[in-house]
Design a protein around this motif. Structure first.
Motif, PDB file in Angstrom:
ATOM      1  N   GLY A  50       0.786  -1.221   0.000  1.00 34.71           N
ATOM      2  CA  GLY A  50       0.000   0.000   0.000  1.00 34.71           C
ATOM      3  C   GLY A  50       0.819   1.272   0.000  1.00 34.71           C
ATOM      4  N   ALA A  51       2.113   1.163   0.246  1.00 28.64           N
ATOM      5  CA  ALA A  51       2.963   2.352   0.303  1.00 28.64           C
ATOM      6  C   ALA A  51       3.384   2.781  -1.098  1.00 28.64           C
ATOM      7  N   THR A  52       4.092   3.919  -1.173  1.00 23.43           N
ATOM      8  CA  THR A  52       4.748   4.362  -2.401  1.00 23.43           C
ATOM      9  C   THR A  52       6.245   4.146  -2.235  1.00 23.43           C
ATOM     10  N   ALA A  53       6.835   3.377  -3.140  1.00 25.88           N
ATOM     11  CA  ALA A  53       8.257   3.034  -3.044  1.00 25.88           C
ATOM     12  C   ALA A  53       9.032   3.697  -4.174  1.00 25.88           C
ATOM     13  N   THR A  54      10.235   4.160  -3.853  1.00 25.01           N
ATOM     14  CA  THR A  54      11.112   4.774  -4.851  1.00 25.01           C
ATOM     15  C   THR A  54      12.384   3.943  -4.988  1.00 25.01           C
TER      16      THR A  54
END
Length: 340
Positions: A50-54
């Motif tokens: 559910g997170a935003t990963a870079t």
């Protein structure tokens, strides 16, 4: 000095020998050429569902003409799945992950990949490749999700799944087949299980914390391995992996049949929880409930954070199981799952 080397001659000889030695050793200075991609500071990027990963990929300088190609290396499949291609100005996404992927573009040398709404299947190894037609380069990164591994077998009993059925079973329980590294991590955290199960790479293993005769012998504890097996013919259990939930799991008490459990959850705007939901709630939300409850697959389980008498009989935390009672047996509450 008669018959000897003069100082200038000796210096020239030593310089020549030093140069030859470094060429033989593969000294990078002896192979000049452009190196555009900077090595990543961290090769493993930690995230959760559910997170935003870079995933960082940065150029030290830009070649006159180039493309950056992002792909995911699929474990056990010996192939890469294309995600995104950019020329520094425009980017195009490919496949199911491409719809959630974009370039970060924090500056003109930034080719980092941003993945929104991280899913379980996003975990794995990624490649950022610079293509300039002269000397292609690439860096590799690993996206790692915080999660929990759980063993799974169907109501028919143990060793019922071939590889593809095990993969489907994990997905039906809000998980995916675990990798070896995930199983190893779970073993270090206390997972002890005698039944062998499929892993994502196609191998079959099981973790033993307390070595004993019926569980591979009395040798050292560790991960026992059957090695790669025939994915269609051979049958084992499954080791599934799941991560943090977007919703919440809660317990509804009562003496319910399985159909009554479904109705009880619906009345509360929820559904009967899956096995992966319960494990995730136990692991990440600290769910501790000394009451057996129906789950969506027809099993009855309960999660324990603090072991205590008359609450499963085992000294360690975990998710306890009553197996698969008759669906018409009105003896348990139910665990429901509701999206936030």
């Amino acid at each position: 000095m008669p018959g000897g080397l003069t100082l200038p001659t000796l210096c020239c000889f030593l310089l020549w020998a030093f140069t030859i030695f470094h060429k033989g050793q593969g000294d990078p200075a002896s192979h000049p050429g452009p190196h555009y991609l900077l090595p990543p500071i961290h090769e493993v990027i930690h995230s959760h569902r559910g997170a935003t990963a870079t995933l960082p990929c940065v150029l030290g300088t830009t070649p006159p003409s180039y493309k950056v190609r992002w792909s995911k290396v699929e474990p056990g499949e010996l192939q890469e799945t294309l995600i995104l291609v950019t020329n520094g100005l425009h980017a195009r996404g490919y496949g199911p992950l491409g719809g959630r992927a974009r370039m970060r573009r924090g500056h003109r040398l930034d080719a980092s990949l941003v993945i929104a709404g991280v899913r379980l299947e996003d975990e794995g190894r990624y490649r950022c490749e610079l293509i300039n037609g002269i000397e292609d380069e690439s860096v590799a990164l690993t996206l790692s999700l915080e999660g929990v591994v759980f063993p799974y077998q169907p109501s028919r009993g143990r060793y019922q799944f071939n590889y593809y059925e095990a993969k489907q079973a994990c997905e039906e329980q809000d998980g995916r087949l675990a990798t070896y590294s995930q199983l190893y991590q779970a073993w270090t955290e206390g997972l002890d299980w005698c039944n062998a199960g499929w892993l994502l790479e196609g191998s079959v293993r099981y973790p033993v914390l307390t070595a004993r005769a019926p569980c591979g012998g009395r040798g050292r504890p560790g991960i026992r391995s059957y090695g790669p097996r025939d994915r269609m013919r051979d049958r084992y259990d499954a080791f599934c992996f799941t991560s943090a939930l977007a919703g919440q799991v809660f317990f509804v008490p009562g003496r319910l049949t399985l159909s009554e459990a479904h109705a009880a959850c619906r009345r509360r705007g929820a559904v009967v929880a899956k096995v992966g939901h319960l494990y995730a709630a136990w692991k990440f939300s600290g769910l501790d409930q000394c009451d057996g409850g129906w789950l969506a697959d027809g099993s009855v389980r309960f999660p324990i954070i603090t072991p205590r008498p008359r609450c499963g009989g085992l000294p360690d935390p975990g998710v306890r199981s009553f197996g698969f009672p008759r669906p018409q047996q009105a003896a348990y509450g139910t665990y429901c799952y509701a999206e936030n």
